[in-house]
Design an enzyme around this catalytic site. Sequence first.
Site, PDB file in Angstrom:
ATOM      1  N   ASP A  70       0.881  -1.169   0.000  1.00  0.00           N
ATOM      2  CA  ASP A  70       0.000   0.000   0.000  1.00  0.00           C
ATOM      3  C   ASP A  70       0.917   1.217   0.000  1.00  0.00           C
ATOM      4  O   ASP A  70       1.673   1.428   0.964  1.00  0.00           O
ATOM      5  CB  ASP A  70      -0.878  -0.042   1.262  1.00  0.00           C
ATOM      6  CG  ASP A  70      -1.780   1.174   1.388  1.00  0.00           C
ATOM      7  OD1 ASP A  70      -1.552   2.182   0.686  1.00  0.00           O
ATOM      8  OD2 ASP A  70      -2.718   1.127   2.202  1.00  0.00           O
ATOM      9  N   SER A 110       0.156  11.987 -16.045  1.00  0.00           N
ATOM     10  CA  SER A 110      -1.157  12.233 -16.649  1.00  0.00           C
ATOM     11  C   SER A 110      -1.136  13.580 -17.352  1.00  0.00           C
ATOM     12  O   SER A 110      -0.439  14.513 -16.926  1.00  0.00           O
ATOM     13  CB  SER A 110      -2.209  12.246 -15.546  1.00  0.00           C
ATOM     14  OG  SER A 110      -3.451  12.675 -16.052  1.00  0.00           O
ATOM     15  N   TYR A 150      -7.137  16.286  -8.198  1.00  0.00           N
ATOM     16  CA  TYR A 150      -6.401  15.279  -8.976  1.00  0.00           C
ATOM     17  C   TYR A 150      -5.265  15.951  -9.757  1.00  0.00           C
ATOM     18  O   TYR A 150      -4.117  15.498  -9.734  1.00  0.00           O
ATOM     19  CB  TYR A 150      -7.348  14.545  -9.936  1.00  0.00           C
ATOM     20  CG  TYR A 150      -6.637  13.548 -10.830  1.00  0.00           C
ATOM     21  CD1 TYR A 150      -6.144  12.349 -10.309  1.00  0.00           C
ATOM     22  CD2 TYR A 150      -6.457  13.793 -12.195  1.00  0.00           C
ATOM     23  CE1 TYR A 150      -5.485  11.436 -11.120  1.00  0.00           C
ATOM     24  CE2 TYR A 150      -5.800  12.881 -13.014  1.00  0.00           C
ATOM     25  CZ  TYR A 150      -5.317  11.707 -12.469  1.00  0.00           C
ATOM     26  OH  TYR A 150      -4.653  10.800 -13.274  1.00  0.00           O
ATOM     27  N   LYS A 158      -1.175  15.489  -9.611  1.00  0.00           N
ATOM     28  CA  LYS A 158      -0.366  15.082 -10.765  1.00  0.00           C
ATOM     29  C   LYS A 158       0.620  16.183 -11.183  1.00  0.00           C
ATOM     30  O   LYS A 158       1.718  15.890 -11.647  1.00  0.00           O
ATOM     31  CB  LYS A 158      -1.274  14.674 -11.931  1.00  0.00           C
ATOM     32  CG  LYS A 158      -2.066  13.395 -11.663  1.00  0.00           C
ATOM     33  CD  LYS A 158      -1.148  12.157 -11.566  1.00  0.00           C
ATOM     34  CE  LYS A 158      -1.920  10.864 -11.428  1.00  0.00           C
ATOM     35  NZ  LYS A 158      -1.053   9.682 -11.285  1.00  0.00           N
TER      36      LYS A 158
HETATM   37  P1  NAD Z   1      -6.786   1.666 -12.187  1.00  0.00           P
HETATM   38  O1  NAD Z   1      -7.763   2.241 -11.242  1.00  0.00           O
HETATM   39  O2  NAD Z   1      -7.151   0.419 -12.917  1.00  0.00           O
HETATM   40  O3  NAD Z   1      -5.377   1.411 -11.494  1.00  0.00           O
HETATM   41  C1  NAD Z   1      -4.908   2.130 -10.379  1.00  0.00           C
HETATM   42  C2  NAD Z   1      -4.326   1.128  -9.414  1.00  0.00           C
HETATM   43  O4  NAD Z   1      -3.776   1.805  -8.279  1.00  0.00           O
HETATM   44  C3  NAD Z   1      -5.410   0.177  -8.897  1.00  0.00           C
HETATM   45  O5  NAD Z   1      -4.972  -1.147  -9.083  1.00  0.00           O
HETATM   46  C4  NAD Z   1      -5.523   0.543  -7.441  1.00  0.00           C
HETATM   47  O6  NAD Z   1      -5.858  -0.554  -6.630  1.00  0.00           O
HETATM   48  C5  NAD Z   1      -4.124   1.048  -7.151  1.00  0.00           C
HETATM   49  N1  NAD Z   1      -4.073   1.804  -5.913  1.00  0.00           N
HETATM   50  C6  NAD Z   1      -4.913   2.763  -5.452  1.00  0.00           C
HETATM   51  N2  NAD Z   1      -4.539   3.161  -4.233  1.00  0.00           N
HETATM   52  C7  NAD Z   1      -3.438   2.435  -3.893  1.00  0.00           C
HETATM   53  C8  NAD Z   1      -2.595   2.372  -2.752  1.00  0.00           C
HETATM   54  N3  NAD Z   1      -2.825   3.140  -1.680  1.00  0.00           N
HETATM   55  N4  NAD Z   1      -1.541   1.521  -2.759  1.00  0.00           N
HETATM   56  C9  NAD Z   1      -1.300   0.734  -3.834  1.00  0.00           C
HETATM   57  N5  NAD Z   1      -2.082   0.733  -4.931  1.00  0.00           N
HETATM   58  C10 NAD Z   1      -3.130   1.577  -4.962  1.00  0.00           C
HETATM   59  O7  NAD Z   1      -6.479   2.826 -13.233  1.00  0.00           O
HETATM   60  P2  NAD Z   1      -5.221   3.045 -14.215  1.00  0.00           P
HETATM   61  O8  NAD Z   1      -5.757   3.840 -15.323  1.00  0.00           O
HETATM   62  O9  NAD Z   1      -4.533   1.787 -14.514  1.00  0.00           O
HETATM   63  O10 NAD Z   1      -4.304   3.992 -13.320  1.00  0.00           O
HETATM   64  C11 NAD Z   1      -2.917   3.833 -13.192  1.00  0.00           C
HETATM   65  C12 NAD Z   1      -2.252   5.187 -13.166  1.00  0.00           C
HETATM   66  O11 NAD Z   1      -2.487   5.821 -14.416  1.00  0.00           O
HETATM   67  C13 NAD Z   1      -2.769   6.141 -12.094  1.00  0.00           C
HETATM   68  O12 NAD Z   1      -1.672   6.784 -11.483  1.00  0.00           O
HETATM   69  C14 NAD Z   1      -3.589   7.140 -12.887  1.00  0.00           C
HETATM   70  O13 NAD Z   1      -3.607   8.404 -12.266  1.00  0.00           O
HETATM   71  C15 NAD Z   1      -2.831   7.162 -14.188  1.00  0.00           C
HETATM   72  N6  NAD Z   1      -3.601   7.670 -15.321  1.00  0.00           N
HETATM   73  C16 NAD Z   1      -4.728   7.026 -15.753  1.00  0.00           C
HETATM   74  C17 NAD Z   1      -5.452   7.548 -16.814  1.00  0.00           C
HETATM   75  C18 NAD Z   1      -6.709   6.888 -17.337  1.00  0.00           C
HETATM   76  O14 NAD Z   1      -7.435   7.508 -18.093  1.00  0.00           O
HETATM   77  N7  NAD Z   1      -6.978   5.642 -17.004  1.00  0.00           N
HETATM   78  C19 NAD Z   1      -5.026   8.727 -17.436  1.00  0.00           C
HETATM   79  C20 NAD Z   1      -3.870   9.352 -16.990  1.00  0.00           C
HETATM   80  C21 NAD Z   1      -3.168   8.815 -15.924  1.00  0.00           C
END
Ligand code: NAD
Length: 302
Positions: free
Chosen positions: A63, A140, A153, A157
């Site tokens: 975590d 992001s 958010y 970022k």
């Molecule tokens: P997702 O929600 O599938 O994955 C995020 C992961 O982070 C999840 O598995 C969640 O359990 C984990 N997480 C949350 N809190 C946590 C903690 N305290 N300790 C450990 N793990 C934790 O979404 P994703 O799109 O795969 O996101 C991954 C990254 O990509 C994030 O940092 C997100 O900000 C970034 N991002 C996503 C997008 C999008 O559109 N999906 C766009 C830009 C950036």
Amino acid sequence: EKKVVLITGCSSGIGLSLAVRLASDPDKTYKVYATMRNLAKKERLLGCVKDLHKDTLDILQMDVTNHQSILEARDRVVEKRVDILVCNAGVGLIGPLEAQGLDTMRQILEVNLLGTIQTIQAFLPDMKARCKGHILVTGSIGGLHGLPFNEVYCASKFAIEGACESLAIILQHFNIHMSLIECGPVNTDFLDNQEKAELGDASLGQVDASTLSLYGQYLHHCTTMFQNAAQDTEDIVKVFLGAIQASRPSFRYYTSGAMPPLVRLKTSFPEGCRFIRAISQLIFPTESSHLDGSRRSPLGPL
Ligand code: NAD
């Protein structure tokens, strides 16, 4: 010798796809430590790798908001080193700013910002001592320009950009590379996992009607944009792989291939207003026509 990779947030999305890709590498180049906050969610990842890659994948609990859990995960890396650290865990938060509770805002900063920083802190001394390593962070577009109803958010970022850019200056003296993989919309559970105020929620009870109308339009824009323009995690993984395999990795990678137009607009016109008008017109086309051009009154031409 295998390259040891540790990735945060691997129970879904980008983290899961990257872990699967690296652990399934045909040349078995990588030993992947896929970490996740909740090990009960490991079935999805295991389902993607089957039993084929026992020697290239290990799943650990971590975590990113819990210092002890980061140290315990680090201590369970049998190679006693991490060559490639991927800070990927993150959560979204959308809604009108005045409706956001302090605890929720704190939690977002705790995961996205401090979680990323304290993960890096845990692995940095060893990388420095070995003068070797690559830190990759899932960035992001929301860290490069503002997005309406994403104030906290985006703040988290943007803050990551500042932290990583600052650290990168020092790291080059230690032969450690730092790369931000800047993602636009990606098809993951991100939207479902984010903290989101729904129209009609009690938390929005005190919010004025104009803001709620803009928020409704934003939610609509979001849905359409994710339907039309979201990338698949495989596309993102390719960009990660390019960065991981580069002999001289860049500091920033744009998953869409080039700097997105709105980021370019922001950098080209540093006074800032052009960007703000352009994104407003994009997301709120009907509301913004009267804001066009100069500082006309929102109530109409004066
Ligand atoms: P997702 O929600 O599938 O994955 C995020 C992961 O982070 C999840 O598995 C969640 O359990 C984990 N997480 C949350 N809190 C946590 C903690 N305290 N300790 C450990 N793990 C934790 O979404 P994703 O799109 O795969 O996101 C991954 C990254 O990509 C994030 O940092 C997100 O900000 C970034 N991002 C996503 C997008 C999008 O559109 N999906 C766009 C830009 C950036």
